[in-house]
Design an enzyme around this catalytic site. Structure first.
Site, PDB file in Angstrom:
ATOM      1  N   GLY A 224      40.638  24.740 -17.865  1.00 48.72           N
ATOM      2  CA  GLY A 224      39.235  24.374 -17.804  1.00 48.72           C
ATOM      3  C   GLY A 224      38.327  25.913 -17.729  1.00 48.72           C
ATOM      4  N   SER A 225      36.997  25.493 -17.541  1.00 50.17           N
ATOM      5  CA  SER A 225      36.186  26.527 -17.257  1.00 50.17           C
ATOM      6  C   SER A 225      36.444  27.563 -15.749  1.00 50.17           C
ATOM      7  CB  SER A 225      34.570  26.116 -17.092  1.00 50.17           C
ATOM      8  OG  SER A 225      34.709  25.470 -16.000  1.00 50.17           O
ATOM      9  N   THR A 226      36.121  28.839 -16.003  1.00 47.86           N
ATOM     10  CA  THR A 226      36.158  29.777 -14.767  1.00 47.86           C
ATOM     11  C   THR A 226      35.658  29.188 -13.513  1.00 47.86           C
ATOM     12  OG1 THR A 226      36.659  31.416 -16.168  1.00 47.86           O
ATOM     13  CG2 THR A 226      35.797  31.929 -13.948  1.00 47.86           C
ATOM     14  N   VAL A 228      34.884  25.980 -12.482  1.00 48.97           N
ATOM     15  CA  VAL A 228      35.460  24.592 -12.010  1.00 48.97           C
ATOM     16  C   VAL A 228      36.861  25.419 -11.519  1.00 48.97           C
ATOM     17  CG1 VAL A 228      36.350  22.573 -12.254  1.00 48.97           C
ATOM     18  CG2 VAL A 228      34.148  23.009 -13.261  1.00 48.97           C
ATOM     19  N   GLY A 229      37.420  26.157 -12.151  1.00 54.37           N
ATOM     20  CA  GLY A 229      38.892  26.688 -11.649  1.00 54.37           C
ATOM     21  C   GLY A 229      38.619  27.466 -10.573  1.00 54.37           C
ATOM     22  N   GLU A 246      44.289  28.049 -15.653  1.00 57.10           N
ATOM     23  CA  GLU A 246      44.350  28.463 -17.019  1.00 57.10           C
ATOM     24  C   GLU A 246      42.665  28.459 -17.579  1.00 57.10           C
ATOM     25  OE1 GLU A 246      46.102  30.163 -18.739  1.00 57.10           O
ATOM     26  OE2 GLU A 246      48.211  29.858 -17.668  1.00 57.10           O
ATOM     27  N   CYS A 280      39.569  28.722 -25.840  1.00 59.32           N
ATOM     28  CA  CYS A 280      39.480  29.909 -24.689  1.00 59.32           C
ATOM     29  C   CYS A 280      39.903  31.162 -25.356  1.00 59.32           C
ATOM     30  CB  CYS A 280      40.698  29.412 -23.772  1.00 59.32           C
ATOM     31  SG  CYS A 280      42.162  29.134 -24.413  1.00 59.32           S
TER      32      CYS A 280
HETATM   33  P1  NAP Z   1      35.607  22.168 -17.383  1.00 61.24           P
HETATM   34  O1  NAP Z   1      34.071  21.674 -17.625  1.00 61.24           O
HETATM   35  O2  NAP Z   1      35.780  23.273 -16.411  1.00 61.24           O
HETATM   36  O3  NAP Z   1      36.286  21.004 -17.352  1.00 61.24           O
HETATM   37  C1  NAP Z   1      37.640  20.993 -17.201  1.00 61.24           C
HETATM   38  C2  NAP Z   1      38.191  19.595 -16.725  1.00 61.24           C
HETATM   39  O4  NAP Z   1      37.742  19.579 -15.350  1.00 61.24           O
HETATM   40  C3  NAP Z   1      37.658  18.376 -17.134  1.00 61.24           C
HETATM   41  O5  NAP Z   1      38.768  17.177 -17.204  1.00 61.24           O
HETATM   42  C4  NAP Z   1      36.493  17.923 -16.191  1.00 61.24           C
HETATM   43  O6  NAP Z   1      36.424  16.790 -16.168  1.00 61.24           O
HETATM   44  C5  NAP Z   1      37.355  18.477 -14.963  1.00 61.24           C
HETATM   45  N1  NAP Z   1      36.273  18.676 -13.659  1.00 61.24           N
HETATM   46  C6  NAP Z   1      35.236  19.276 -13.958  1.00 61.24           C
HETATM   47  N2  NAP Z   1      34.523  19.516 -12.555  1.00 61.24           N
HETATM   48  C7  NAP Z   1      35.567  18.967 -11.661  1.00 61.24           C
HETATM   49  C8  NAP Z   1      35.556  19.252 -10.387  1.00 61.24           C
HETATM   50  N3  NAP Z   1      34.705  19.699  -9.634  1.00 61.24           N
HETATM   51  N4  NAP Z   1      36.924  19.072  -9.784  1.00 61.24           N
HETATM   52  C9  NAP Z   1      38.059  18.589 -10.601  1.00 61.24           C
HETATM   53  N5  NAP Z   1      38.013  18.330 -11.903  1.00 61.24           N
HETATM   54  C10 NAP Z   1      36.672  18.809 -12.323  1.00 61.24           C
HETATM   55  O7  NAP Z   1      35.812  22.889 -18.921  1.00 61.24           O
HETATM   56  P2  NAP Z   1      35.606  22.189 -20.267  1.00 61.24           P
HETATM   57  O8  NAP Z   1      34.060  22.284 -20.709  1.00 61.24           O
HETATM   58  O9  NAP Z   1      36.214  20.915 -20.413  1.00 61.24           O
HETATM   59  O10 NAP Z   1      36.565  23.190 -21.285  1.00 61.24           O
HETATM   60  C11 NAP Z   1      36.116  24.450 -21.578  1.00 61.24           C
HETATM   61  C12 NAP Z   1      36.697  25.552 -21.006  1.00 61.24           C
HETATM   62  O11 NAP Z   1      37.915  25.499 -20.778  1.00 61.24           O
HETATM   63  C13 NAP Z   1      36.307  26.915 -21.634  1.00 61.24           C
HETATM   64  O12 NAP Z   1      35.724  27.631 -20.452  1.00 61.24           O
HETATM   65  C14 NAP Z   1      37.669  27.339 -22.046  1.00 61.24           C
HETATM   66  O13 NAP Z   1      37.703  28.797 -21.950  1.00 61.24           O
HETATM   67  C15 NAP Z   1      38.512  26.703 -20.904  1.00 61.24           C
HETATM   68  N6  NAP Z   1      39.815  26.884 -21.370  1.00 61.24           N
HETATM   69  C16 NAP Z   1      40.883  27.353 -21.192  1.00 61.24           C
HETATM   70  C17 NAP Z   1      42.135  27.354 -21.696  1.00 61.24           C
HETATM   71  C18 NAP Z   1      43.378  28.202 -21.283  1.00 61.24           C
HETATM   72  O14 NAP Z   1      44.483  27.994 -21.581  1.00 61.24           O
HETATM   73  N7  NAP Z   1      43.047  29.342 -20.370  1.00 61.24           N
HETATM   74  C19 NAP Z   1      42.298  26.388 -22.928  1.00 61.24           C
HETATM   75  C20 NAP Z   1      41.358  25.557 -23.397  1.00 61.24           C
HETATM   76  C21 NAP Z   1      40.104  25.857 -22.489  1.00 61.24           C
HETATM   77  P3  NAP Z   1      34.868  16.017 -17.049  1.00 61.24           P
HETATM   78  O15 NAP Z   1      35.780  15.205 -17.977  1.00 61.24           O
HETATM   79  O16 NAP Z   1      34.093  15.166 -16.271  1.00 61.24           O
HETATM   80  O17 NAP Z   1      34.016  17.083 -17.514  1.00 61.24           O
END
Ligand code: NAP
Length: 479
Positions: A224-226, A228-229, A246, A280
């Site tokens: 997911g996003s940097t 949250v990661g 990731e 990503c």
């Molecule tokens: P995100 O907002 O970070 O959410 C990812 C997941 O984390 C979702 O299931 C989200 O739940 C959950 N989440 C949110 N806050 C959390 C917390 N405090 N504790 C635990 N889990 C939490 O990312 P996104 O908007 O869904 O995805 C886009 C991002 O992912 C982009 O930055 C993209 O570059 C990255 N990405 C990276 C890769 C890679 O392989 N490097 C691949 C794909 C995407 P919710 O359902 O409630 O939002």
């Protein structure tokens, strides 16, 4: 698509509330999703921990057989998965079909992994002793996934973790919970997965947070996003919990002066606009040698203008809608702010509904938001450079380090640039959006914790090392 084929029969005994999953293309409610809550997480984690030892003790071919069966069922249910992917995530058929095929390969790859050697024999300095260094399961693995490739990004963690004897709890993103969560739950159940070994917990951030903190969960695999990661990484650090991250990217697509410009523009368009740029690895920074800058910008703008955007469920389009109004507003505000600072829009811009047309920007400078931020939209800013040293400095100025692409007729120059770029993946004469199930995938810096998915990396990621020494008879100590 058969909505009624969708099953709610997943392991969440208590439900507090529902959330509507909205189809981005039509704003129609697809399903009212019953959310898990933090009590469900605790209960599921306890059951998962109880089920794990039995699962790990099964002969490896038993686990492999279930994974192979899941792969075949996925193929049989192709239409169902693809329909949900298209409607839930605004995916085009091309993207959904590629994602399903890649997930199928990951399932078979994981089935093969179950029977691979899982250790080494290392000599001992003590006479008569044998050192076995084996890999053992981590235990309960919590997998948290984003919405953009919900099926693949779940399967690429879930399948190898299960193959190696872990039990798994999956928390998909809300938008993507059907295609990347509940349908997978059904898939594994129908493939013969023992109860509680794999459970899906649809929920929001509170559910993800509870999973991260639960003491029965031994590892978190987060995509997911940097932002949250980073937070999850710090919580796991405090709990001394294994974590694989990731994260986001702002990837360079490099065009040297000796490249074939038409081919480079075609690759640049694919890398920038596939899945509306919501990838990503998206080509978010086009770095083009100044001598071919104008030719490349013209060619990329022509490609962008030829792309048709619309509802991918009813029309054969190149681009679907962005995932949400919030994302649409964010993309547009980044584009408009960059234009206010001097960028020139050569193609694209806002469209109707959640459509954002394939956008090409020139007149870019290094501090504009379209260049510095991960836009996560179909936006291709182009910046010229003069020398390789300047190019490397620009590429490495981003905190992200996921992927890059380099177009050049001179492979050795491409190799030497690749060696100086701080990204986890570099593709010469290709664009950055690339993944193969048998090749380790992952980023550096703000794009990840250095962990890798795929091929030989999976065995390392989803197990831990155990040293077992065998002495033919007990030795003698000084006291
Ligand atoms: P995100 O907002 O970070 O959410 C990812 C997941 O984390 C979702 O299931 C989200 O739940 C959950 N989440 C949110 N806050 C959390 C917390 N405090 N504790 C635990 N889990 C939490 O990312 P996104 O908007 O869904 O995805 C886009 C991002 O992912 C982009 O930055 C993209 O570059 C990255 N990405 C990276 C890769 C890679 O392989 N490097 C691949 C794909 C995407 P919710 O359902 O409630 O939002």
């Amino acid at each position: 698509m058969m909505l009624e084929q969708f099953s709610y029969n997943y392991a969440c005994p208590l439900r507090w509330r529902t959330v509507s999953v909205i189809e981005p293309a039509t704003q129609q409610v697809l399903v009212d999703l019953q959310l898990a809550n933090i009590i469900d997480v605790a209960n599921a984690a306890e059951r998962s921990a109880a089920a794990q030892a039995g699962w790990a003790a099964l002969p490896f071919n038993h686990r492999a057989k279930i994974l192979r069966k899941a792969a075949e069922l996925l193929k049989e249910r192709e239409e169902l998965f693809n329909s949900w992917n298209i409607r839930e995530c605004g995916s085009t058929m091309t993207k959904a079909a590629w994602e399903l095929e890649a997930s199928y390969e990951h399932l078979h790859s994981a089935a093969g992994l179950a029977g691979q050697p899982h250790g080494t024999i290392i000599p001992s300095s003590t006479t008569g002793r044998l050192n076995l260094c084996t890999r053992v399961p981590v235990g309960v693995v919590g997998v948290i996934t984003p919405w953009n490739y919900p099926l693949l990004l779940a399967i690429r963690s879930v399948a190898p973790a299960l193959a190696l004897g872990n039990s798994v709890l999956l928390k998909p993103a809300i938008q993507g919970s059907c295609c990347g969560g509940l349908l997978i739950s059904q898939l594994f159940r129908d493939a013969g997965m023992p109860e509680d070994v794999f459970q899906v917990l649809p929920g929001e951030a509170d559910v993800g947070d509870a999973l991260v903190r639960d003491t029965n969960v031994n590892m978190i695999s987060f995509t997911g996003s940097t932002a949250v990661g980073r937070s999850i990484g710090s919580i796991c650090g405090g709990l001394l919990k294994k974590v694989a991250l990731e994260l986001g990217g702002n990837n360079a697509f490099i065009v040297l002066e000796d490249a074939d410009i038409e081919t480079a523009a075609s690759h640049g368009a694919w890398g920038a606009f596939l899945h509306q740029g919501q990838i990503c690895m998206q080509a978010g920074r086009h770095l083009v040698h100044a001598s071919v800058m104008e030719a490349y910008a013209n060619a990329l703008a022509s490609h962008a203008k030829a792309l048709v955007a619309g509802n991918p469920y009813v029309d054969n389009v190149h681009l679907g809608p962005l995932i949400s109004d919030q994302q649409y507003q964010r993309v547009n505000s980044i584009v408009q702010a960059s234009i206010a600072q001097g960028a020139v829009m050569r193609a694209g811009g806002p469209g109707p509904g959640l459509i954002y047309n394939a956008t090409v920007l020139t007149g870019i400078s290094q501090n504009m938001p379209a260049f510095t931020e991960e836009v996560f939209g179909p936006v291709a800013p182009i910046l010229p450079f003069d020398t390789d040293d300047e190019l490397i400095q620009i590429v490495n100025s981003s905190p992200y380090g996921l992927a890059a692409g380099i177009h050049t007729a001179n492979i050795s120059r491409g190799m030497s640039i690749a060696a100086r770029i701080k990204t986890g993946m570099v593709h010469i004469n290709d664009q950055p959006v690339n993944a193969e199930h048998n090749v380790p995938f992952g980023g550096m810096g703000a794009s990840g914790s250095g962990g890798r998915f795929g091929g030989p990396a999976n065995a390392e990621e989803f197990t831990q090392s155990q040293w077992v020494s065998l002495s033919a008879k007990p030795g003698a100590y000084p006291f």
